[in-house]
Scaffold this active site. Structure first.
Site, short mmCIF file in Angstrom:
data_model
loop_
_atom_site.label_atom_id
_atom_site.label_comp_id
_atom_site.label_asym_id
_atom_site.label_seq_id
_atom_site.Cartn_x
_atom_site.Cartn_y
_atom_site.Cartn_z
N PRO A 130 0.84 -1.20 0.00
CA PRO A 130 0.00 0.00 0.00
C PRO A 130 0.88 1.25 0.00
O PRO A 130 1.78 1.39 0.82
CB PRO A 130 -0.78 -0.12 1.32
CG PRO A 130 -0.76 -1.57 1.64
CD PRO A 130 0.55 -2.09 1.15
N SER A 134 5.20 0.87 -7.77
CA SER A 134 6.38 0.43 -8.51
C SER A 134 7.69 0.67 -7.77
O SER A 134 8.75 0.27 -8.26
CB SER A 134 6.44 1.14 -9.87
OG SER A 134 5.33 0.80 -10.68
N THR A 160 -2.16 -11.08 -6.91
CA THR A 160 -2.91 -12.03 -7.74
C THR A 160 -2.84 -13.43 -7.12
O THR A 160 -1.77 -13.88 -6.73
CB THR A 160 -2.34 -12.06 -9.17
OG1 THR A 160 -2.47 -10.76 -9.74
CG2 THR A 160 -3.08 -13.06 -10.04
N TYR A 234 17.88 -8.50 -6.84
CA TYR A 234 18.34 -9.09 -8.10
C TYR A 234 17.36 -10.17 -8.56
O TYR A 234 17.03 -10.26 -9.75
CB TYR A 234 19.73 -9.68 -7.94
CG TYR A 234 20.13 -10.56 -9.11
CD1 TYR A 234 20.58 -10.01 -10.30
CD2 TYR A 234 20.03 -11.96 -9.02
CE1 TYR A 234 20.91 -10.81 -11.38
CE2 TYR A 234 20.36 -12.76 -10.10
CZ TYR A 234 20.81 -12.19 -11.26
OH TYR A 234 21.13 -12.98 -12.34
N GLU A 243 8.32 -11.75 -17.05
CA GLU A 243 6.97 -11.28 -16.78
C GLU A 243 6.58 -10.17 -17.75
O GLU A 243 5.46 -10.14 -18.27
CB GLU A 243 6.86 -10.76 -15.34
CG GLU A 243 5.46 -10.26 -14.99
CD GLU A 243 5.36 -9.67 -13.59
OE1 GLU A 243 4.25 -9.24 -13.22
OE2 GLU A 243 6.38 -9.63 -12.87
N ARG A 244 7.50 -9.26 -18.02
CA ARG A 244 7.21 -8.15 -18.92
C ARG A 244 7.05 -8.61 -20.36
O ARG A 244 6.21 -8.09 -21.11
CB ARG A 244 8.29 -7.07 -18.79
CG ARG A 244 8.17 -6.31 -17.48
CD ARG A 244 9.38 -5.48 -17.12
NE ARG A 244 9.14 -4.82 -15.84
CZ ARG A 244 10.07 -4.20 -15.12
NH1 ARG A 244 11.33 -4.17 -15.56
NH2 ARG A 244 9.76 -3.63 -13.98
N GLN A 280 -16.05 3.47 -45.65
CA GLN A 280 -14.61 3.66 -45.70
C GLN A 280 -14.01 3.94 -44.33
O GLN A 280 -12.93 3.44 -43.98
CB GLN A 280 -14.26 4.83 -46.64
CG GLN A 280 -12.75 5.00 -46.84
CD GLN A 280 -12.44 6.21 -47.71
OE1 GLN A 280 -12.69 7.34 -47.32
NE2 GLN A 280 -11.90 5.95 -48.90
#
Length: 380
Positions: A130, A134, A160, A234, A243-244, A280
Site C-alpha cells: 500500500p 512500482s 494475484t 536481483y 513477466e514483462r 470507408q
C-alpha cells in the site's frame, strides 16, 4: 523473419494443446466465472494434467524446461479464453514459483515445486505494498531474524491469487534502506501472524482473486529464505524480464482478439442498408488496427528471440511492453467503438477485453517506469 520461423513443431503442438484446453474447460464457463468473480479450484489440477502448468518449469520437476517461444505460444492461446482474470490466476505460478526453483534450497524446492506444478497447491508473488506501487527498492515490510525464524511485519496489496494461494513468495526488508536490503521469503498459508484480507473488487480481471496480505509478528523459518539475505532485489528484477515479455504478448493477443471480433462484427452488422465494413471510415479503422497489431507482435517476437538467445534485453523488453500496451489500448478502444452500444454491454467479448486490458500498462512495471528504464538505458 516470419512468425513461422519463431515457432517449431513442438511449439505448435503445445499451442494446439492449450487451444483444446481453453475450448473444453474454460470458454463454456467463462461468462459464469466472470460474473461470479472466481472459478473452480479444480481448474488448476486440470491444467496441470493437460501439461499447462509445467510449461517453462525445470525438467527435473516434470516441466518442459526453459523455452521462450513455447511459453509465448501457450500464453497467446490462453488469452483467447477472453478472460484475463482466469489467465492471470492460473498463471500466478509463473511469477511466484521461478524464484523458488532458481534460488530456494533443495529442501524448499522439493516441498513446494512439485505440488504447485501438479495443481494441488497455488503459488503467488507478493511484492506490491500500500502506497508503494512500482517503488520496489523502498518496500517497508520488515523481516528481523529471531533465532531460527524471521519475524515479519507489514502488508502487501494487489496480490494475484492472494486469496487462494498456499505459497507466497514475499519481498521483505532484512537490511538497510534501498535495493540492497531486500530479501525473498516463502510464506505458507496458515503461518501464525499471517492473514489474508478481503478479495478486492477490480475494474477488470473479475475472475481473478486479488487480495491484501497482512503480517503481524509472522514467524517464518530461516530455511524459507529464497536466495541470499539482502540479495532479493536481483531475484525480483531478473523475474521481471520474463513477466514483462509475457505481458507484452498478452497485450498483443488481447488486441488481436479484439480486432478479430470487430472485423467479424463489421462484416455482419447492417447499417443504412449495408455492412459496417462497407463504410470507408470503418475499413480504414480496421486496416489501422491490423497494422498496429502486426507491427507490435513482430517486434515482441524479435525481442523474445533475443531473450531466448541469452541476450540482455532490458531495454527492448521495456520498449516491447510499452509498444504492446499502447497498441492494445488503441485497438480495444476502437473495437468497442465499432460495436457501438453493443460493445458497452456486459457479456460482449470486446467489452471484457477493454476492461481487462487496462491493467497491462500498470502491472509488472507501469508504462512510466518502463519509460524511465528506457531513458536510463539510452544514457539519459
Amino acid at each position: 523473419m516470419s512468425a513461422l520461423d519463431y515457432f517449431n513443431d513442438t511449439h505448435r503442438m503445445v499451442r494446439e494443446t492449450v487451444k483444446a484446453f481453453v475450448e473444453r474447460e474454460i470458454r463454456p464457463h467463462v461468462d459464469e466465472w466472470e460474473e461470479a468473480g472466481t472459478f473452480p479450484r479444480e481448474l488448476y489440477v486440470k491444467a496441470a494434467q493437460a501439461g499447462l502448468l509445467g510449461i517453462g518449469a525445470p525438467e527435473r520437476w516434470g516441466g518442459t524446461g526453459e523455452d521462450v517461444f513455447m511459453k509465448v505460444a501457450a500464453c497467446e492461446e490462453m488469452v483467447r479464453c477472453t478472460s484475463g482474470g482466469v489467465g492471470a490466476s492460473l498463471g500466478s505460478l509463473d511469477i511466484g514459483l521461478p524464484p523458488v526453483w532458481k534460488w530456494g534450497s533443495e529442501a524448499l524446492q522439493e516441498r513446494v515445486v512439485p505440488a504447485v506444478l501438479a495443481g494441488e497447491k497455488i503459488s503467488a508473488l507478493a511484492i506490491t505494498e500500500p502506497g508503494g506501487g512500482s517503488d520496489v527498492a523502498n518496500l517497508r515490510t520488515r523481516a528481523v531474524k529471531d533465532g531460527d525464524h524471521y519475524l515479519v511485519n507489514g502488508s502487501k496489496t494487489f496480490i494475484t491469487s492472494g486469496v487462494r494461494a498456499d505459497y507466497y513468495t514475499v519481498a521483505v526488508r532484512t537490511g538497510d534502506a534501498g535495493f540492497g536490503g531486500i530479501s525473498l521469503l516463502l510464506v505458507e498459508k496458515g503461518t501464525p501472524g499471517f492473514t489474508v484480507g478481503r478479495q478486492l473488487k477490480k475494474m477488470g480481471w473479475w475472475a481473478s482473486d486479488t487480495a491484501e496480505l497482512f503480517f503481524e509478528d509472522c514467524r517464518v523459518p530461516v530455511e524459507n529464505l529464497i536466495g541470499p539475505e539482502n540479495g532479493g532485489f536481483y531475484c525480483i528484477m531478473s523475474n521481471f524480464q520474463m513477466e514483462r515479455l509475457i505481458l507484452a504478448v498478452t497485450a498483443n493477443m488481447t488486441a488481436q482478439v479484439a480486432f478479430e471480433e470487430a472485423l467479424a462484427y463489421a462484416r455482419e452488422r447492417q447499417a443504412f442498408g449495408r455492412p459496417l465494413a462497407g463504410f470507408q471510415v470503418t475499413r480504414h479503422k480496421l486496416a489501422e488496427m491490423a497494422t498496429a497489431v502486426k507491427a507490435s507482435t513482430e517486434f515482441t517476437y524479435r525481442v523474445a528471440a533475443r531473450i531466448a538467445a541469452g541476450e540482455d534485453c532490458v531495454l527492448d523488453v521495456s520498449m516491447a511492453k510499452n509498444q504492446a500496451t499502447q497498441c492494445a489500448d488503441r485497438v480495444t478502444w476502437d473495437a468497442v467503438q465499432i460495436f457501438g452500444g453493443s460493445g458497452f454491454m456486459r457479456g460482449t467479448v470486446v467489452e471484457r477485453l477493454f476492461r481487462d486490458n487496462r491493467i497491462l500498462s500498470i502491472g509488472g512495471g507501469t508504462y512510466e517506469i518502463m519509460n524511465e528504464i528506457i531513458a536510463k538505458r539510452l544514457g539519459l
